[in-house]
Scaffold this motif. Structure first.
Motif, PDB file in Angstrom:
ATOM      1  N   GLU A  42       0.840  -1.198   0.000  1.00  0.00           N
ATOM      2  CA  GLU A  42       0.000   0.000   0.000  1.00  0.00           C
ATOM      3  C   GLU A  42       0.876   1.250   0.000  1.00  0.00           C
ATOM      4  O   GLU A  42       1.851   1.332   0.755  1.00  0.00           O
ATOM      5  N   VAL A  43       0.524   2.212  -0.850  1.00  0.00           N
ATOM      6  CA  VAL A  43       1.168   3.527  -0.824  1.00  0.00           C
ATOM      7  C   VAL A  43       0.369   4.392   0.136  1.00  0.00           C
ATOM      8  O   VAL A  43      -0.794   4.707  -0.125  1.00  0.00           O
ATOM      9  N   ARG A  44       0.973   4.758   1.256  1.00  0.00           N
ATOM     10  CA  ARG A  44       0.271   5.530   2.276  1.00  0.00           C
ATOM     11  C   ARG A  44       0.246   7.022   1.947  1.00  0.00           C
ATOM     12  O   ARG A  44      -0.752   7.708   2.189  1.00  0.00           O
ATOM     13  N   SER A  45       1.345   7.539   1.431  1.00  0.00           N
ATOM     14  CA  SER A  45       1.418   8.965   1.099  1.00  0.00           C
ATOM     15  C   SER A  45       2.520   9.180   0.076  1.00  0.00           C
ATOM     16  O   SER A  45       3.450   8.373  -0.035  1.00  0.00           O
ATOM     17  N   ALA A  46       2.399  10.279  -0.672  1.00  0.00           N
ATOM     18  CA  ALA A  46       3.423  10.624  -1.660  1.00  0.00           C
ATOM     19  C   ALA A  46       3.326  12.112  -1.974  1.00  0.00           C
ATOM     20  O   ALA A  46       2.223  12.637  -2.164  1.00  0.00           O
ATOM     21  N   THR A  47       4.456  12.780  -2.007  1.00  0.00           N
ATOM     22  CA  THR A  47       4.520  14.196  -2.348  1.00  0.00           C
ATOM     23  C   THR A  47       5.786  14.444  -3.164  1.00  0.00           C
ATOM     24  O   THR A  47       6.726  13.641  -3.133  1.00  0.00           O
ATOM     25  N   THR A  48       5.790  15.550  -3.885  1.00  0.00           N
ATOM     26  CA  THR A  48       6.983  15.953  -4.623  1.00  0.00           C
ATOM     27  C   THR A  48       7.309  17.406  -4.317  1.00  0.00           C
ATOM     28  O   THR A  48       6.436  18.196  -3.959  1.00  0.00           O
ATOM     29  N   GLU A  49       8.587  17.736  -4.467  1.00  0.00           N
ATOM     30  CA  GLU A  49       9.028  19.121  -4.369  1.00  0.00           C
ATOM     31  C   GLU A  49      10.155  19.336  -5.371  1.00  0.00           C
ATOM     32  O   GLU A  49      10.813  18.381  -5.797  1.00  0.00           O
ATOM     33  N   VAL A  50      10.348  20.596  -5.748  1.00  0.00           N
ATOM     34  CA  VAL A  50      11.368  20.928  -6.739  1.00  0.00           C
ATOM     35  C   VAL A  50      12.655  21.320  -6.015  1.00  0.00           C
ATOM     36  O   VAL A  50      12.675  22.246  -5.202  1.00  0.00           O
ATOM     37  N   LEU A  51      13.727  20.608  -6.321  1.00  0.00           N
ATOM     38  CA  LEU A  51      15.046  20.890  -5.764  1.00  0.00           C
ATOM     39  C   LEU A  51      16.036  21.023  -6.912  1.00  0.00           C
ATOM     40  O   LEU A  51      16.277  20.056  -7.638  1.00  0.00           O
ATOM     41  N   GLY A  52      16.569  22.232  -7.086  1.00  0.00           N
ATOM     42  CA  GLY A  52      17.526  22.446  -8.166  1.00  0.00           C
ATOM     43  C   GLY A  52      16.939  22.198  -9.536  1.00  0.00           C
ATOM     44  O   GLY A  52      17.638  21.722 -10.438  1.00  0.00           O
ATOM     45  N   GLY A  53      15.649  22.498  -9.700  1.00  0.00           N
ATOM     46  CA  GLY A  53      15.002  22.319 -10.989  1.00  0.00           C
ATOM     47  C   GLY A  53      14.532  20.902 -11.269  1.00  0.00           C
ATOM     48  O   GLY A  53      14.039  20.623 -12.364  1.00  0.00           O
ATOM     49  N   VAL A  54      14.657  20.010 -10.278  1.00  0.00           N
ATOM     50  CA  VAL A  54      14.255  18.615 -10.454  1.00  0.00           C
ATOM     51  C   VAL A  54      13.159  18.274  -9.448  1.00  0.00           C
ATOM     52  O   VAL A  54      13.279  18.577  -8.257  1.00  0.00           O
ATOM     53  N   HIS A  55      12.094  17.643  -9.925  1.00  0.00           N
ATOM     54  CA  HIS A  55      11.030  17.188  -9.038  1.00  0.00           C
ATOM     55  C   HIS A  55      11.490  15.911  -8.331  1.00  0.00           C
ATOM     56  O   HIS A  55      11.884  14.938  -8.978  1.00  0.00           O
ATOM     57  N   THR A  56      11.464  15.933  -7.006  1.00  0.00           N
ATOM     58  CA  THR A  56      11.897  14.778  -6.218  1.00  0.00           C
ATOM     59  C   THR A  56      10.730  14.232  -5.405  1.00  0.00           C
ATOM     60  O   THR A  56       9.823  14.966  -5.009  1.00  0.00           O
ATOM     61  N   LEU A  57      10.776  12.944  -5.148  1.00  0.00           N
ATOM     62  CA  LEU A  57       9.667  12.233  -4.508  1.00  0.00           C
ATOM     63  C   LEU A  57       9.986  11.857  -3.068  1.00  0.00           C
ATOM     64  O   LEU A  57      11.068  11.351  -2.768  1.00  0.00           O
TER      65      LEU A  57
END
Length: 200
Positions: A42-57
């Motif tokens: 099960e995937v409980r949660s997931a978010t992304t943010e931009v770091l140095g122009g790259v979307h990270t998970l």
């Protein structure tokens, strides 16, 4: 030559053990209730943010092995756990378009001599060792700062959504075993897609 023959025999032995467990559903003696013995991802949660122009998970997953998969692991069979991710462009008048797909594969192995669980990232080659299965699965279930896609590759005026799921990948096994696994529910470990909007 002797080393190659020995390795071949070891692989055959592992597959033979796996077949026997898949057919007979040998118990593991692990203290789990009936629902847990079936296993689930099960995937409980997931978010992304931009770091140095790259979307990270960043993501949190619950990974519970079935009794058959656990018995195979403790008998020396390496399991492959795969994270699949899609970057989907949202379009108003047309069907949404999956613009990028990413697969991250991990090997989970038990070494009885050292009594350690080994987790290896097949994409990067990084490897960690754990004293317990719980700590190994807990590590697999904590994804932090995983690069997904460069923001420059995305259309500037478009909206995107992301999807993530986890699964037990059995493609590395011989075709006869894969056919057997198809009919064994305890080897069909796959989470539902977890979906969210990409913030830019």
């Amino acid at each position: 030559m002797l080393t190659s023959l020995r390795n071949y025999r070891n692989r055959i032995t592992k597959y033979a053990v796996l077949v026997a467990m898949a057919v007979l559903a040998i118990g593991t003696g692990v203290a789990q209730d009936a629902a847990e013995r079936e296993g689930y991802f099960e995937v409980r949660s997931a978010t992304t943010e931009v770091l140095g122009g790259v979307h990270t998970l960043d993501a949190r997953l619950q990974l519970v092995l079935s009794s058959e998969a656990l018995a195979a692991l403790e008998s020396g069979v390496t399991l492959t756990i795969e994270l699949q991710m899609q970057v989907i462009r949202v379009r108003r008048w047309l069907m949404d378009d999956a613009e990028a797909e990413l697969a991250i594969r991990y090997e989970l192995e038990y070494r009885p001599i050292s009594q350690r669980y080994i987790v290896k990232n097949l994409n990067s080659g990084e490897q960690d060792s754990f004293a317990t299965l719980y700590s190994a699965l807990n590590s697999l279930g904590r994804v932090q700062g995983l690069p997904v896609i460069d923001d420059a590759l995305l259309e500037p005026d478009s909206n995107y959504r992301l999807r993530l799921r986890a699964m037990l990948n059995t493609q590395q096994y011989p075709a006869t075993l894969r056919l057997l696994f198809f009919w064994r529910g305890q080897w069909q470990l796959q989470s539902e897609w977890f979906e969210w909007s990409l913030e830019r």
